[in-house]
Design a protein around this motif. Sequence first.
Motif, mmCIF file in Angstrom:
data_model
loop_
_atom_site.group_PDB
_atom_site.id
_atom_site.type_symbol
_atom_site.label_atom_id
_atom_site.label_comp_id
_atom_site.label_asym_id
_atom_site.label_seq_id
_atom_site.Cartn_x
_atom_site.Cartn_y
_atom_site.Cartn_z
ATOM 1 N N UNK A 1 -2.618 -3.735 18.581
ATOM 2 C CA UNK A 1 -2.238 -3.028 17.633
ATOM 3 C C UNK A 1 -3.350 -2.372 17.142
ATOM 4 N N UNK A 2 -2.998 -0.955 16.294
ATOM 5 C CA UNK A 2 -4.009 -0.010 15.966
ATOM 6 C C UNK A 2 -4.673 -0.763 14.822
ATOM 7 N N UNK A 3 -6.430 -0.570 14.897
ATOM 8 C CA UNK A 3 -6.963 -1.498 14.064
ATOM 9 C C UNK A 3 -6.753 -1.273 12.670
ATOM 10 N N UNK A 4 -6.869 0.230 12.393
ATOM 11 C CA UNK A 4 -6.956 0.813 11.111
ATOM 12 C C UNK A 4 -5.613 0.215 10.094
ATOM 13 N N UNK A 5 -4.483 0.411 11.053
ATOM 14 C CA UNK A 5 -3.243 -0.054 10.524
ATOM 15 C C UNK A 5 -3.248 -1.637 10.052
ATOM 16 N N UNK A 6 -3.532 -2.201 10.942
ATOM 17 C CA UNK A 6 -3.563 -3.783 10.876
ATOM 18 C C UNK A 6 -4.565 -4.173 9.941
ATOM 19 N N UNK A 7 -5.606 -3.388 9.786
ATOM 20 C CA UNK A 7 -6.644 -4.021 8.801
ATOM 21 C C UNK A 7 -6.071 -3.262 7.339
ATOM 22 N N UNK A 8 -5.421 -2.400 7.292
ATOM 23 C CA UNK A 8 -4.867 -2.187 6.064
ATOM 24 C C UNK A 8 -3.690 -3.258 5.680
ATOM 25 N N UNK A 9 -3.013 -3.585 6.631
ATOM 26 C CA UNK A 9 -2.047 -4.677 6.036
ATOM 27 C C UNK A 9 -2.600 -5.968 5.787
ATOM 28 N N UNK A 10 -3.707 -6.312 6.546
ATOM 29 C CA UNK A 10 -4.336 -7.451 6.361
ATOM 30 C C UNK A 10 -5.168 -7.691 5.118
ATOM 31 N N UNK A 11 -5.686 -6.752 4.535
ATOM 32 C CA UNK A 11 -6.206 -6.241 3.412
ATOM 33 C C UNK A 11 -5.477 -6.334 2.232
ATOM 34 N N UNK A 12 -4.461 -5.612 2.321
ATOM 35 C CA UNK A 12 -3.291 -5.813 1.287
ATOM 36 C C UNK A 12 -2.558 -7.157 1.233
ATOM 37 N N UNK A 13 -2.536 -7.938 2.105
ATOM 38 C CA UNK A 13 -2.087 -9.325 2.215
ATOM 39 C C UNK A 13 -2.945 -10.303 1.513
ATOM 40 N N UNK A 14 -4.314 -9.780 1.869
ATOM 41 C CA UNK A 14 -5.294 -10.577 1.150
ATOM 42 C C UNK A 14 -5.376 -10.513 -0.066
ATOM 43 N N UNK A 15 -5.174 -9.474 -0.797
ATOM 44 C CA UNK A 15 -5.456 -8.934 -2.048
ATOM 45 C C UNK A 15 -4.163 -9.594 -2.701
ATOM 46 N N UNK A 16 -3.135 -9.519 -2.192
ATOM 47 C CA UNK A 16 -1.853 -9.920 -2.856
ATOM 48 C C UNK A 16 -1.620 -11.456 -3.224
ATOM 49 N N UNK A 17 -2.344 -12.128 -1.945
ATOM 50 C CA UNK A 17 -2.447 -13.728 -1.969
ATOM 51 C C UNK A 17 -3.551 -14.208 -2.904
ATOM 52 N N UNK A 18 -4.489 -13.283 -3.257
ATOM 53 C CA UNK A 18 -5.706 -13.809 -4.065
ATOM 54 C C UNK A 18 -6.802 -14.129 -3.228
ATOM 55 N N UNK A 19 -6.838 -13.740 -1.771
ATOM 56 C CA UNK A 19 -8.027 -14.260 -1.193
ATOM 57 C C UNK A 19 -8.927 -13.154 -0.885
#
Length: 818
Positions: free
Chosen positions: A424-442
């Motif tokens: 998958x596109x690295x930029x898109x995947x990184x944005x999702x990953x960072x958003x999930x980490x922020x949401x889950x307090x990590x």
Amino acid sequence: MSTTSPDRLGTPVSSGSRVEVDRLTWRPFGRREPVLADLSLALEPGERVLLAGPSGSGKSTLLRALAGVLTTTESGDLTGSVLVDGSPPAGAAVGLLVQDPADASVAGRVGRDVAFGPENLGDPRPAIWARVTEALHSVGFPHGLDRATSALSGGEAQRLALAGVLALRPGLVLLDEPTSMLDPVSAAVVRAAVLDAVVGAGATLVLVEHQVEPWLDLVDRVVVLDGSGAECADGPVRATLAAETTSLLARGVWVPGEGAPAPLPVDPGLCAPVGGAPTVEDALVEASSVTVTRAPRAGLGVPEQPARPVLALAEATAVVRPGEVVAVTGPSGAGKTTLTGLLAGLEAPTTGSVVAGAPMRAARPASGTEDGPAGAAAVGPEPATWGSADLAARVGWVPQQAELAVVGRTVRDDVLATARRLGQDETTAAARADGLLDTLGLTHVAGADPHHLSGGEMRRLALAGALAHGPSVLVLDEPTVGQDRLTWAAVAGVVLAARTAGLGVVVATHDPHLVALADREVRLTPAVAPATNQAAVPAAAAVPPGPDAHTPERDVAAPSAAAKGQQRPARRQPGRARALREPGRWGGLAGRCGPLSALLASALLLAGAPFIRDLRTAVIALAVELALAPLVLGRTRTPLRSLAPGLLAVASVGFSNWLLSVDHSWTSGATAGLRVAFFVLPGVALAARIDPSALGDHLAQRAHLPPRPVIAAVAALQRFDALGSTWDQLARTHRVRGLAPGRSPLARARHVSALTFALLVQTLRQAGRMAVAMEARGFSRRGARTWAEAAPWTVADTAMTALGLAVAGIPALLSVLG
């Protein structure tokens, strides 16, 4: 200072210990910020303290510090001091119940496991067994002393671990979430045991629990840690909870009387399936009348009884559709984890069917990888047959043991691992990953090693890793265990955001707050009554779920009668150290002798092997061994897997000698191979019948080897058979994360290497946690150690040694006679 008083057995018992913590700070290596920060605390003898705080606030770390085992397996910067009755904490005075009961198991049988602490204290044998029986009775343990620890459910293992702590009669008892994985009835039994055995003895108690309310009547003080590991509240439990309600709720404490928090608003775009949500309401996955029967994994040794298939799930039906949350609930043994594994495509049912709907089978917009297509092609109807990339592109999975889901070196790499594997596109995947980490307090631990996270943090990491690549189905097994109010709201918010994004979400849980958010509930009953399993019913139409309706699969249903009234575990006769055999089955001479004589007989055969110089001698010697095998081994069969290494050695030696002989003589190769078989195969067959605990008893008491290295080796042997199960779970994780190999031999070799390394990491971490549990039960205590069971040398031992000497002498005799 603690004092002593006689218990019901008339032996001295420590009452409460005084605890002083002075400016304690702990920062593990690899972490920027300390887990505990300048913490000072004083506990009076007999005080009962509830330790609360948000996930990752250092509660478990503080317990290990109080037990004196903080640096047993971890390294870091430690300042400040901890004193128990004016001295550094020691295992004799402090009893620690670790978070995972599997880490506390140090013996293969229940009686020896509980006896471990009293043995370290040097108690005489009669007192050891009296304490063992009393401790097991106090926790309502439902089985006898010879029950295999590997055969216990999660709830039974938790009660066994508590019994091991109580058998020490420590002045300071430390309990780390003792009921977090128990059903309500079993949890009530454990709380009653704590009240009777700990509070009744006047011991000082420090208890860590997220769910505060059930413990209010057992504690008199609450200490709250904040997210930085510093104290933020301290006082009488009810008054403090009432006065500090607002601030405690803001810090994530589950304050009694306050309902569940509202799920955190989460952007559905963080969870949206790659390629978009299905436009039709066809089922994503459907399980129809599925039954799963498993054969128990065989160990290296000869089993005490024939392995019997286990009915893990019976006649269950479930449907998962886009845009809904399905809660899988039910009591112990109902098969919740098994059903969710089927829906995730991790295995195939024994009978029945699991079929993916058209939206799941459609092609996915993904790039390829070096090992093959990354889920771009359409797939067949059965998820269990899909390739790794095909499964990962469609399914996200969070296992009950979240640690097994770790596949990256850092938290962020772990979340991105599947997206990268799928191309998958690295930029898109990184944005999702960072958003999930922020949401889950990590976010603050994004660069940390995932293995340094707390249990609750690791579970949230597994959730982020299951969603970051955009699957269509999300399967979660107990996602809210170990979460405080704030992190619970984050997990619940992500679950609802996934539903809004069009995912089908399956949640196996005993959390009534999470079940209340579900659209439908699949309620399972134990597999022994398959006819009562029900199909999915609307959650709104179902009876409102109560706490006793949602118990984790590995829990045990508590006994129908109160623990106090049940029969006590059967008393073992001291000195009985060999494994029990199936009634009516002749176990041979090997079943009646101790391990030292079996090892000595094997060594004698090794000494006789050099006299085998020709094929005639080899054949006669092997024929004698085969003739004596029924007498020595009885009717129990030695599994072929146990003999396989020996057979391989025989074949290798025989082939090598044939190949290297001048005239390629087959008799030379056969003689060499049979020479090895003369001592290797009997040695393997005898070793397979040795009970590790009995071996430790004899090595220490008869051979007079240092006891603690012997004990450590025996504990390691007890865990060896679990390696296969761990390997299987790691392989499943890699498959559902898209990391399993394609058909390339090189890729397969790399995958085996990666799994081997992951198994090594898991084994070392588990060994470290077991070392903590052993230290907390007095393993390193100075002074003489006693043994719960004797190591006698019997007539059978003499007969085994004499027989080994006689057989070993046959080649020598034949060589003399020519």
